[in-house]
Design an enzyme around this catalytic site. Structure first.
Site, PDB file in Angstrom:
ATOM      1  CG  ASP A 166      -0.697  12.372  15.929  1.00  0.00           C
ATOM      2  OD1 ASP A 166      -1.205  12.789  14.878  1.00  0.00           O
ATOM      3  OD2 ASP A 166      -1.095  11.351  16.515  1.00  0.00           O
ATOM      4  CG  HIS A 213      -3.615   8.856  15.163  1.00  0.00           C
ATOM      5  ND1 HIS A 213      -2.769   9.915  14.865  1.00  0.00           N
ATOM      6  CD2 HIS A 213      -4.008   8.362  13.966  1.00  0.00           C
ATOM      7  CE1 HIS A 213      -2.659  10.044  13.562  1.00  0.00           C
ATOM      8  NE2 HIS A 213      -3.401   9.111  12.984  1.00  0.00           N
ATOM      9  N   GLY A 216       0.797  -1.223   0.000  1.00  0.00           N
ATOM     10  CA  GLY A 216       0.000   0.000   0.000  1.00  0.00           C
ATOM     11  C   GLY A 216       0.831   1.275   0.000  1.00  0.00           C
TER      12      GLY A 216
HETATM   13  P1  NAD Z   1      -3.569   1.993   0.978  1.00  0.00           P
HETATM   14  O1  NAD Z   1      -4.943   1.701   0.489  1.00  0.00           O
HETATM   15  O2  NAD Z   1      -2.637   2.706   0.065  1.00  0.00           O
HETATM   16  O3  NAD Z   1      -2.863   0.638   1.416  1.00  0.00           O
HETATM   17  C1  NAD Z   1      -3.477  -0.288   2.236  1.00  0.00           C
HETATM   18  C2  NAD Z   1      -2.991  -1.665   1.846  1.00  0.00           C
HETATM   19  O4  NAD Z   1      -3.627  -2.610   2.708  1.00  0.00           O
HETATM   20  C3  NAD Z   1      -3.329  -2.061   0.400  1.00  0.00           C
HETATM   21  O5  NAD Z   1      -2.165  -2.468  -0.291  1.00  0.00           O
HETATM   22  C4  NAD Z   1      -4.317  -3.205   0.566  1.00  0.00           C
HETATM   23  O6  NAD Z   1      -4.217  -4.189  -0.449  1.00  0.00           O
HETATM   24  C5  NAD Z   1      -3.866  -3.758   1.915  1.00  0.00           C
HETATM   25  N1  NAD Z   1      -4.861  -4.625   2.542  1.00  0.00           N
HETATM   26  C6  NAD Z   1      -6.207  -4.504   2.562  1.00  0.00           C
HETATM   27  N2  NAD Z   1      -6.755  -5.547   3.207  1.00  0.00           N
HETATM   28  C7  NAD Z   1      -5.736  -6.323   3.622  1.00  0.00           C
HETATM   29  C8  NAD Z   1      -5.654  -7.539   4.340  1.00  0.00           C
HETATM   30  N3  NAD Z   1      -6.751  -8.159   4.780  1.00  0.00           N
HETATM   31  N4  NAD Z   1      -4.448  -8.060   4.576  1.00  0.00           N
HETATM   32  C9  NAD Z   1      -3.330  -7.436   4.156  1.00  0.00           C
HETATM   33  N5  NAD Z   1      -3.338  -6.295   3.459  1.00  0.00           N
HETATM   34  C10 NAD Z   1      -4.522  -5.740   3.202  1.00  0.00           C
HETATM   35  O7  NAD Z   1      -3.719   2.788   2.359  1.00  0.00           O
HETATM   36  P2  NAD Z   1      -2.572   3.603   3.145  1.00  0.00           P
HETATM   37  O8  NAD Z   1      -2.557   5.006   2.694  1.00  0.00           O
HETATM   38  O9  NAD Z   1      -1.313   2.815   3.119  1.00  0.00           O
HETATM   39  O10 NAD Z   1      -3.194   3.593   4.636  1.00  0.00           O
HETATM   40  C11 NAD Z   1      -3.325   2.411   5.350  1.00  0.00           C
HETATM   41  C12 NAD Z   1      -3.958   2.660   6.712  1.00  0.00           C
HETATM   42  O11 NAD Z   1      -3.094   3.464   7.539  1.00  0.00           O
HETATM   43  C13 NAD Z   1      -5.277   3.424   6.655  1.00  0.00           C
HETATM   44  O12 NAD Z   1      -6.182   2.839   7.564  1.00  0.00           O
HETATM   45  C14 NAD Z   1      -4.915   4.824   7.116  1.00  0.00           C
HETATM   46  O13 NAD Z   1      -5.987   5.517   7.667  1.00  0.00           O
HETATM   47  C15 NAD Z   1      -3.856   4.506   8.141  1.00  0.00           C
HETATM   48  N6  NAD Z   1      -2.960   5.617   8.506  1.00  0.00           N
HETATM   49  C16 NAD Z   1      -2.612   5.731   9.815  1.00  0.00           C
HETATM   50  C17 NAD Z   1      -1.748   6.743  10.210  1.00  0.00           C
HETATM   51  C18 NAD Z   1      -1.331   6.864  11.654  1.00  0.00           C
HETATM   52  O14 NAD Z   1      -0.801   7.915  12.028  1.00  0.00           O
HETATM   53  N7  NAD Z   1      -1.478   5.860  12.470  1.00  0.00           N
HETATM   54  C19 NAD Z   1      -1.260   7.653   9.268  1.00  0.00           C
HETATM   55  C20 NAD Z   1      -1.631   7.504   7.947  1.00  0.00           C
HETATM   56  C21 NAD Z   1      -2.507   6.475   7.570  1.00  0.00           C
HETATM   57  C1  LMR Z   2      -2.946  10.954   9.616  1.00  0.00           C
HETATM   58  O1  LMR Z   2      -2.928  11.472  10.736  1.00  0.00           O
HETATM   59  O2  LMR Z   2      -2.411  11.489   8.625  1.00  0.00           O
HETATM   60  C2  LMR Z   2      -3.584   9.605   9.442  1.00  0.00           C
HETATM   61  O3  LMR Z   2      -4.268   9.207  10.586  1.00  0.00           O
HETATM   62  C3  LMR Z   2      -4.412   9.487   8.211  1.00  0.00           C
HETATM   63  C4  LMR Z   2      -5.668  10.295   8.255  1.00  0.00           C
HETATM   64  O4  LMR Z   2      -6.732   9.713   8.006  1.00  0.00           O
HETATM   65  O5  LMR Z   2      -5.601  11.491   8.500  1.00  0.00           O
END
Ligand code: NAD
Ligand code: LMR
Length: 333
Positions: free
Chosen positions: A151, A180, A11
């Protein structure tokens, strides 16, 4: 020897995070698991001249089990990201099930691994992982972490911008506590390693706090439907993962804010509950890391009345988010 696994490795976060993990000389094995594209990502990364052996896995042929066998560190960025107009909680319907199933795999195959949860909503997905581990009888609160480092990274950057010197950004340290999402993100700017300019107006301070709390929305809006923060998150996720690896290797005194179950340090957790005036089981607080995970949960220290009010304002949403994660696993028994 460190075997690291990325679940959701193909992803937007997974790929750059896997790249950064591949550059770490302490990682000897890097397993990439996703429902698509991991063979290609793994082949690509495997040409980089660093020690980690990279292998990509897909669901068929027990791919998840093979990816997780022998894992010491598992990072989970699997799941859908936000689009404009959505809250992180809106992602629960899809991501809760994904995280539950991946957690089941970890609890079965690598129950002693450190688990770093990135998938949103973190305030709910961390309790989901914990509840799955409890059901499987392998719960160790010292080893399950919600990654809130983005953050902290944003706070460093935005404070250095206010100070008019981006070159300070890598040195600025601001504890960010709570959770978060929106108002649950509580930056303790009064404890910034680099104080804000003298005479900094209250409106300016409020604007800065709001920017840290809603920094995610800034990226979601700019990406205009193409997802949320990926590159800055990969940087932040790697920074936190590297802290864990350094702590496991015996480095002392590593402290980072992270969203944990407060049972990870009974004494520190109880003291923190008193301090925040709540019986919450989860909170992001500065945590000292060691070879077994959480060594201690630290006090928030001296904070201003305005910061106390921000902590109070965070509690109701945190409580709802945590309960939602816990009851989701209870209901899926
Ligand atoms: P994305 O859609 O680009 O990538 C997600 C990946 O997960 C994809 O490749 C998809 O195929 C894979 N996936 C889906 N179901 C799956 C499964 N059952 N098993 C394994 N892989 C699976 O999304 P992204 O931009 O990489 O974001 C991913 C997550 O991280 C989101 O939930 C987003 O909100 C979160 N996020 C959290 C933070 C934080 O600060 N904690 C920051 C940014 C994003
Ligand atoms: C962030 O803080 O950038 C992540 O949690 C992704 C979002 O949904 O904002």
């Amino acid at each position: 020897m460190v075997k690291a696994v990325v679940l959701g490795a193909a992803g937007g976060i997974g790929q750059p995070l896997s790249l950064l993990l591949k550059t770490n000389p302490l990682i000897t094995e890097l397993s990439l698991y996703d429902i698509v594209n991991t063979p290609g990502v793994a082949a690509d990364l495997s040409h980089i001249a660093t020690p980690a052996k990279v292998v990509g896995y897909l669901p068929p042929d027990d791919g998840l089990k093979k990816a997780l066998t022998g894992a010491e560190l598992v990072v989970i960025p699997a799941g859908v990201p936000r689009k404009p107009g959505m809250t992180r909680d809106d992602l629960f319907k899809i991501n809760a099930g994904i995280v539950r199933d991946l957690a089941t795999g970890i609890a079965t195959t690598a129950p002693k691994a450190f688990v770093l949860v990135i998938s949103n909503p973190v305030n709910s997905t961390v309790p989901i992982v914990a509840e799955v581990f409890k059901q499987k009888g392998v719960f160790d609160p010292k080893k399950i972490f919600g990654v809130t480092t983005l953050d902290v990274v944003r706070a460093s950057t935005f404070v250095s911008e206010v100070l008019g010197d981006l070159s300070l950004a890598p040195k600025v340290v601001v504890p960010v506590v709570g959770g978060h999402s929106g108002v649950t993100i509580v930056p303790l700017l009064s404890q910034s390693s680099h104080p804000l300019p003298s005479g900094f107006a209250k409106e300016e301070l409020d604007k800065l706090i709001n920017r840290i709390q809603f920094g995610g929305d800034e990226v979601v809006k700019a990406k205009d439907g193409a997802g949320s923060a990926t590159l800055s998150m990969a940087y932040a996720g790697y920074e936190f993962a590297n802290k864990i690896i350094r702590a496991v290797k015996g480095e002392k005194g590593i402290i980072a804010p992270t969203f944990v179950n407060l049972a990870a340090d009974k004494e520190g957790g109880e003291a923190l509950k008193k301090e925040i005036g709540s019986d919450l089981d989860y909170f992001s607080a500065p945590v000292e890391l060691g070879p077994e995970g959480v060594v201690s949960i630290k006090s928030l220290g001296k904070i201003t009345d305005a910061e106390t009010a921000l902590v109070k304002a965070a509690i109701p949403e945190l409580k709802t988010n945590v309960e939602k994660g816990v009851s989701f696993v209870g209901a899926s028994k």
